[in-house]
Design a protein around this motif. Sequence first.
Motif, PDB file in Angstrom:
ATOM      1  N   THR A 137       1.069  -1.094   0.031  1.00 40.89           N
ATOM      2  CA  THR A 137      -0.058  -0.085   0.046  1.00 40.89           C
ATOM      3  C   THR A 137       0.852   1.227  -0.108  1.00 40.89           C
ATOM      4  O   THR A 137       1.905   1.271   0.705  1.00 40.89           O
ATOM      5  CB  THR A 137      -0.838   0.027   1.280  1.00 40.89           C
ATOM      6  N   GLU A 192     -12.932   5.592 -10.851  1.00 40.26           N
ATOM      7  CA  GLU A 192     -12.063   4.583 -10.215  1.00 40.26           C
ATOM      8  C   GLU A 192     -11.179   5.100  -9.288  1.00 40.26           C
ATOM      9  O   GLU A 192     -10.248   6.167  -9.445  1.00 40.26           O
ATOM     10  CB  GLU A 192     -11.150   4.074 -11.401  1.00 40.26           C
ATOM     11  N   GLN A 193     -11.557   4.682  -8.001  1.00 41.16           N
ATOM     12  CA  GLN A 193     -10.518   5.255  -6.884  1.00 41.16           C
ATOM     13  C   GLN A 193      -9.948   4.059  -5.919  1.00 41.16           C
ATOM     14  O   GLN A 193     -10.378   3.032  -6.046  1.00 41.16           O
ATOM     15  CB  GLN A 193     -11.068   6.272  -5.920  1.00 41.16           C
ATOM     16  N   THR A 194      -8.949   4.435  -5.235  1.00 39.64           N
ATOM     17  CA  THR A 194      -8.301   3.248  -4.444  1.00 39.64           C
ATOM     18  C   THR A 194      -7.564   4.070  -3.096  1.00 39.64           C
ATOM     19  O   THR A 194      -7.154   5.348  -3.236  1.00 39.64           O
ATOM     20  CB  THR A 194      -7.156   2.700  -5.179  1.00 39.64           C
ATOM     21  N   SER A 195      -7.540   3.433  -2.141  1.00 40.57           N
ATOM     22  CA  SER A 195      -7.087   3.836  -0.858  1.00 40.57           C
ATOM     23  C   SER A 195      -5.440   3.947  -0.768  1.00 40.57           C
ATOM     24  O   SER A 195      -4.937   2.870  -0.978  1.00 40.57           O
ATOM     25  CB  SER A 195      -7.818   3.059   0.061  1.00 40.57           C
ATOM     26  N   SER A 236      -6.637   6.058   6.284  1.00 41.35           N
ATOM     27  CA  SER A 236      -7.018   5.913   4.850  1.00 41.35           C
ATOM     28  C   SER A 236      -7.316   7.221   4.104  1.00 41.35           C
ATOM     29  O   SER A 236      -7.926   8.075   4.507  1.00 41.35           O
ATOM     30  CB  SER A 236      -8.286   5.062   4.928  1.00 41.35           C
ATOM     31  N   LEU A 262      -8.617   8.276  -0.058  1.00 42.94           N
ATOM     32  CA  LEU A 262      -9.122   7.678  -1.264  1.00 42.94           C
ATOM     33  C   LEU A 262      -8.592   8.569  -2.326  1.00 42.94           C
ATOM     34  O   LEU A 262      -8.549  10.064  -2.316  1.00 42.94           O
ATOM     35  CB  LEU A 262     -10.568   7.779  -1.603  1.00 42.94           C
ATOM     36  N   LYS A 304      -7.348   6.841  -9.712  1.00 40.85           N
ATOM     37  CA  LYS A 304      -6.479   5.782 -10.225  1.00 40.85           C
ATOM     38  C   LYS A 304      -5.003   6.512 -10.954  1.00 40.85           C
ATOM     39  O   LYS A 304      -3.996   5.784 -10.369  1.00 40.85           O
ATOM     40  CB  LYS A 304      -7.166   4.922 -11.324  1.00 40.85           C
ATOM     41  N   HIS A 324      -2.845   7.230  -7.752  1.00 39.49           N
ATOM     42  CA  HIS A 324      -1.985   6.252  -7.342  1.00 39.49           C
ATOM     43  C   HIS A 324      -0.964   5.565  -8.348  1.00 39.49           C
ATOM     44  O   HIS A 324      -0.033   5.221  -7.621  1.00 39.49           O
ATOM     45  CB  HIS A 324      -3.164   5.100  -7.179  1.00 39.49           C
TER      46      HIS A 324
END
Length: 571
Positions: free
Chosen positions: A37, A65-68, A75, A77, A80, A83
């Motif tokens: 991560t 589209e999101q990710t942590s 956390s 967000l 994409k 990231h």
Amino acid sequence: MEHGATPRKATYLHSPLKDANREVRLLYLHSGDANDTISCTVEVCHIEEAPIYHAISYTWGSADEQTSILVDWKSFLVRKNCHYALSQARLHHAPCYIWIDSICILQADILEKSKQVAFMGDIYRTATTVLACVGPHDKNSRILADLPPHLGISLDSTNYEKISLDDGERWEDWITSKDEPFLTRMCHAIYNFGERPYWYRLWIVQELFEARQVEILCGESRLSYWAVGQLVGIYLHTSIVIPNRDERHWKVPYYGMSAFETVATAILIAPAPVTSGLTDVWRLQCEDPRDRIYGMLRLFEWFPPEAKPVPDYARPAVDLAMAVLDSVECFAQASTLLWALGMNWRDCSLRRLEQQRRDGLLPSQHPGFQELTMNVDICYAARIAQDEHGILTVRRDSRLSDDMLASGEAYIPEKALHSVSPSRQPIPLVAAGIKAFLVPSNVQVGDILVEDEGLPLEKVDGCLMVLRQRSETVFEFVGPASIAQGYHTRFFTHCECFPNADGTAVSGPTVEISISKLDLVLLLAKREREEDHLEYLTYDWPCKGTLLVQREVRGSLLPSLPHFVEKHVPP
């Protein structure tokens, strides 16, 4: 951070900056494997006291589209693309300090965002390196990483300089030594690389312009900005060399100007006048039209210097337009400005401002009442006459047949005017028996209907307006006019329809307009001809005494407006 650790449930929340005008949040990006991560910690510092850091330049991409990731072990967000850019920075530089706008600026705080954007150039200029994260490799892009070493082109980003795309000639011998399939694949790869979404992001122009060093990250590869510029120069020169190299008639494709070339050219010629700079980057994109100004502040020339606006996202686009108008000189430039800001008659803030003016709610010191002086190139002119029945008319070009005039099912939807008081109802002008124009109710016989040149490249029509001659050189601005749907002024009297005796086309006159900012914005914003916009003609024009003054052009053959009308527009 332990390998394979997962984000905690707590969500990271930004703490306010004490001085958003000069403080920045930097992220300390921790090392990690590809599957770990993304983890970073926040440090706030004054920009002049910042440690060595890299500034990330990338395109935000879709919010779907999101990710942590972990920010201060909480956390957070991210999109994409963000990231992926952080992953590239971690691969090549972690542990290190980085700055990335989507995390380091509290985007929901309009005041903080405005202050941070105001010194965005300082943030990128202070960074040791700007990391241009263009996304992952595709099937063609690896050739860009493989070619430079074979050509002796350095991939080192420490010798960053603003590139010229005219260096392709030095590679002519190399180009002519390659076969057609290789050159075709190379040109395809270079052009496609220059068309990536990254190069269409308007903000990158300032980010790369301010950079001390630029490192382009594509997938796991690292390229220098200069190396990519050299490859684009080779691509451009290939399109010149190959068609003329021998009798084999190779067809190595030229795909056109890439977005990379647009960006590189804008950086090369900066600083540029505001409107020409806006035209140079017309292909580039931004989510907020106001960023066409805020994102290019450092690349524009501001005369006077105090005309340079301060970013303020609480400021409506119409207010920004009136502030920047101090740096434009002619109708075409003002049209470019409004076009760039996405302004038209549907703009709510513009309509609200006009309503306030109409209700007498605008103070006399409102910037909209400030007078401007600028040049207008006239491409169409017709004198308003009156027939035996008292109907106002204008003449059309006598060489156009009635069939040509009637070919476009033109109509003026007068039903839209039923709610307008009779004293302000527009008056139709008749040409060849057809109601072709609507003009304000205060027009008189002898007034002149004119149109400026507009923006041909952007397919933006000119503005129709009515002038009243007060003297040989002074014309009063009576108000705007509108043409019926399906018609164009070329059906009537256009300067190009009247050649001189030697066969050359007559140029229209240039006049100097003195007009309030508010009148100018309202005039230029109204270009549509839909019936729900005909109310535009019913407002009180002008809001101040507005005059058009004929401009003498030294050494020019431009005819004066009276001479032009008398010669080519008989009453």
